[in-house]
Design a protein around this motif. Structure first.
Motif, mmCIF file in Angstrom:
data_model
loop_
_atom_site.group_PDB
_atom_site.id
_atom_site.type_symbol
_atom_site.label_atom_id
_atom_site.label_comp_id
_atom_site.label_asym_id
_atom_site.label_seq_id
_atom_site.Cartn_x
_atom_site.Cartn_y
_atom_site.Cartn_z
ATOM 1 N N PHE A 101 2.887 6.109 -13.682
ATOM 2 C CA PHE A 101 2.059 6.521 -14.814
ATOM 3 C C PHE A 101 0.636 5.959 -14.668
ATOM 4 C CE2 PHE A 101 0.598 6.489 -19.267
ATOM 5 C CZ PHE A 101 0.747 7.840 -19.528
ATOM 6 N N ALA A 122 0.953 15.687 -22.060
ATOM 7 C CA ALA A 122 2.349 15.309 -22.267
ATOM 8 C C ALA A 122 2.578 13.807 -22.130
ATOM 9 C CB ALA A 122 3.224 16.062 -21.272
ATOM 10 N N GLY A 123 2.097 13.200 -21.072
ATOM 11 C CA GLY A 123 2.360 11.780 -20.823
ATOM 12 C C GLY A 123 1.885 10.900 -21.965
ATOM 13 N N MET A 131 3.489 11.825 -25.508
ATOM 14 C CA MET A 131 4.905 11.460 -25.632
ATOM 15 C C MET A 131 5.070 9.955 -25.800
ATOM 16 S SD MET A 131 6.495 14.227 -25.920
ATOM 17 C CE MET A 131 8.091 13.468 -26.150
ATOM 18 N N LEU A 132 4.212 9.173 -25.140
ATOM 19 C CA LEU A 132 4.268 7.718 -25.310
ATOM 20 C C LEU A 132 3.882 7.328 -26.730
ATOM 21 C CD1 LEU A 132 2.747 6.362 -21.974
ATOM 22 C CD2 LEU A 132 5.112 6.248 -22.716
ATOM 23 N N ILE A 168 12.209 17.799 -21.766
ATOM 24 C CA ILE A 168 11.086 16.997 -21.268
ATOM 25 C C ILE A 168 11.535 16.319 -19.979
ATOM 26 C CG2 ILE A 168 9.441 15.177 -21.812
ATOM 27 C CD1 ILE A 168 10.300 15.517 -24.766
ATOM 28 N N THR A 199 9.047 15.686 -31.201
ATOM 29 C CA THR A 199 9.519 16.233 -29.924
ATOM 30 C C THR A 199 8.751 17.507 -29.595
ATOM 31 O OG1 THR A 199 11.484 16.832 -28.652
ATOM 32 C CG2 THR A 199 11.402 17.608 -30.943
ATOM 33 N N LEU A 205 10.739 13.565 -17.862
ATOM 34 C CA LEU A 205 9.886 12.376 -17.967
ATOM 35 C C LEU A 205 9.248 11.992 -16.639
ATOM 36 C CD1 LEU A 205 11.936 10.193 -20.436
ATOM 37 C CD2 LEU A 205 9.830 11.424 -20.884
ATOM 38 N N ALA A 222 9.439 2.451 -20.131
ATOM 39 C CA ALA A 222 9.656 3.126 -18.842
ATOM 40 C C ALA A 222 8.358 3.346 -18.065
ATOM 41 C CB ALA A 222 10.342 4.469 -19.084
ATOM 42 N N ILE A 268 6.158 13.906 -15.816
ATOM 43 C CA ILE A 268 4.889 13.592 -16.487
ATOM 44 C C ILE A 268 4.488 12.134 -16.248
ATOM 45 C CG2 ILE A 268 5.032 15.420 -18.213
ATOM 46 C CD1 ILE A 268 6.110 13.388 -20.202
ATOM 47 N N GLY A 269 5.158 11.526 -15.275
ATOM 48 C CA GLY A 269 4.737 10.191 -14.833
ATOM 49 C C GLY A 269 5.386 9.041 -15.574
ATOM 50 N N ILE A 270 6.388 9.352 -16.402
ATOM 51 C CA ILE A 270 7.072 8.274 -17.137
ATOM 52 C C ILE A 270 8.486 8.146 -16.568
ATOM 53 C CG2 ILE A 270 7.840 7.453 -19.394
ATOM 54 C CD1 ILE A 270 5.703 9.334 -20.612
ATOM 55 N N GLY A 271 8.857 6.977 -16.209
ATOM 56 C CA GLY A 271 10.207 6.770 -15.697
ATOM 57 C C GLY A 271 10.321 6.912 -14.203
ATOM 58 N N LEU A 280 9.932 5.160 -25.115
ATOM 59 C CA LEU A 280 9.546 5.526 -23.752
ATOM 60 C C LEU A 280 8.588 4.511 -23.127
ATOM 61 C CD1 LEU A 280 8.861 9.372 -24.132
ATOM 62 C CD2 LEU A 280 10.852 8.287 -23.109
#
Lengths: 304, 49
Positions: A184, A165-166, A169-170, B41, A27, B43, A179, B46-49, A176
């Motif tokens: 994205f 981040a994108g 985080m994936l 975060i 995280t 989401l 999603a 940052i382009g997720i969700g 995630l």
């Protein structure tokens, strides 16, 4: 001097991305350092980020301003604007040239051997539109039924957020991945578009789309520390134009909003002592710094 | 004869202005809100969700 600048850029990268326990914690950093403003564009949702991104935070505060006023809190971004305003008043776009991780990333990409292209001059205005519309106006005026806006720049454009981040985080959180949608994909296209462009052109994101660069550019004429042209010494030879990574003609426009203050013109080009650094009007560093490794502080005032 | 140096006052005016703005933000307890945002975060941001 250029080597020193690269070191400074590297140090800043690690200062604002100093949390390296994320592969184990899976995280982001959640400690108290996150109340400190990152001077450059650095996504705060990046797992290693240890400071807040002023552009992301400002959008969030503006997007939620109705909710905050209704709940009796008046968060309109004074703390964030005050933080970047003070940085801008002192350093201006020195931050772009010396302390921005995403600028550093683009500079490294530009070192890849390839045909080098220039960027059309008119595109520089785009970053001011990005600052005004995507960072300030749209988060304020386009709101949902509940009165919440969106961080338009982060959500639809920011390539730093995608890379920092994108994608991480994936990789860190498999839950995630389900999603991921067109949003994205759109951000990936933008991020890889700027990445490819950076190989061929110098700092394309800084020059055309960076809202933080646009904000710091507003201080170019007034920043405390800035480059100065000594017109008596300038011969108009134009060598400073050739080394400039952002295609400025320094001797014609020494306070250009596009200048990222990398100081290449001073240390690598000018042989006539025509470019120096001044602080509030006081000359501080001259070309001697790069040639002799001696700091002249304060610089000996020239007699006329 | 020494070259006369003119002290530029505008940077100091700007610095004081933004310092006051920063103090206003601190007084309004904005850093706590900033910290709260930065710890979570977003989401969709940052382009997720």
């Amino acid at each position: 001097m250029e080597r020193a600048r690269k070191w400074v850029q590297g140090v800043w990268f690690f200062l604002v991305n100093g949390y390296w326990a994320f592969p184990w914690t899976r995280t982001i950093y959640k400690g108290p350092m996150k109340v400190v403003c990152s001077p450059g564009l650095n996504c705060y949702s990046c797992p290693s980020s240890t400071a807040f991104c002023p552009i992301g935070t400002l959008q969030q505060l503006l997007a939620n301003i109705r909710f905050s006023i209704q709940s009796g809190q008046h968060y309109f971004g004074a703390f964030v604007l005050g933080s970047i305003g003070m940085l801008g008043a002192v350093f201006g776009r020195f931050i772009c040239g010396w302390a921005c991780p995403f600028g550093f990333f683009q500079e490294l990409l530009h070192k890849i051997p390839s045909r080098k292209l220039s960027i059309p001059d008119q595109l520089r205005w785009l970053k001011y539109a990005v600052l005004l519309l995507l960072v300030i106006v749209f988060p304020l005026i386009f709101v949902s039924n509940s009165g919440m806006g969106q961080p338009w720049f982060c959500k639809y454009v920011c390539p730093a957020g995608t890379f920092q981040a994108g994608i991480p985080m994936l990789l860190l959180d498999p839950n995630l991945r389900g999603a991921v949608g067109w949003l994205f994909v759109n951000k990936l296209i933008i991020a890889f578009g700027f990445t490819t462009w950076s190989v061929f052109a110098s700092r394309p994101f800084c020059r055309t789309a960076c809202p933080l660069g646009a904000f710091y550019a507003l201080f170019s004429r007034f920043q405390l520390i800035r480059l100065q042209l000594n017109k008596d010494n300038c011969t108009g030879c134009g060598v400073c134009h050739k080394v400039c990574p952002v295609d400025i003609k320094f001797n014609e426009n020494p306070n250009s909003c596009e200048c990222v203050n990398c100081m290449k013109c001073m240390t690598e080009a000018c042989a006539f002592d025509a470019i120096s650094v001044e602080v509030a009007g006081f000359p501080m560093f001259g070309p001697d710094l790069g040639k002799t490794n001696k700091c002249i502080w304060p610089r000996k005032i020239q007699k006329i | 004869m020494r070259k006369k140096i003119e002290i530029r006052k505008t940077p100091f005016v700007l610095l004081v202005f933004f310092l006051l703005l920063w103090i206003v933000g601190v007084t309004l307890n904005e850093p706590a809100r900033v910290l709260e945002q930065a710890k979570s975060i977003c989401l969709s941001c940052i382009g997720i969700g």
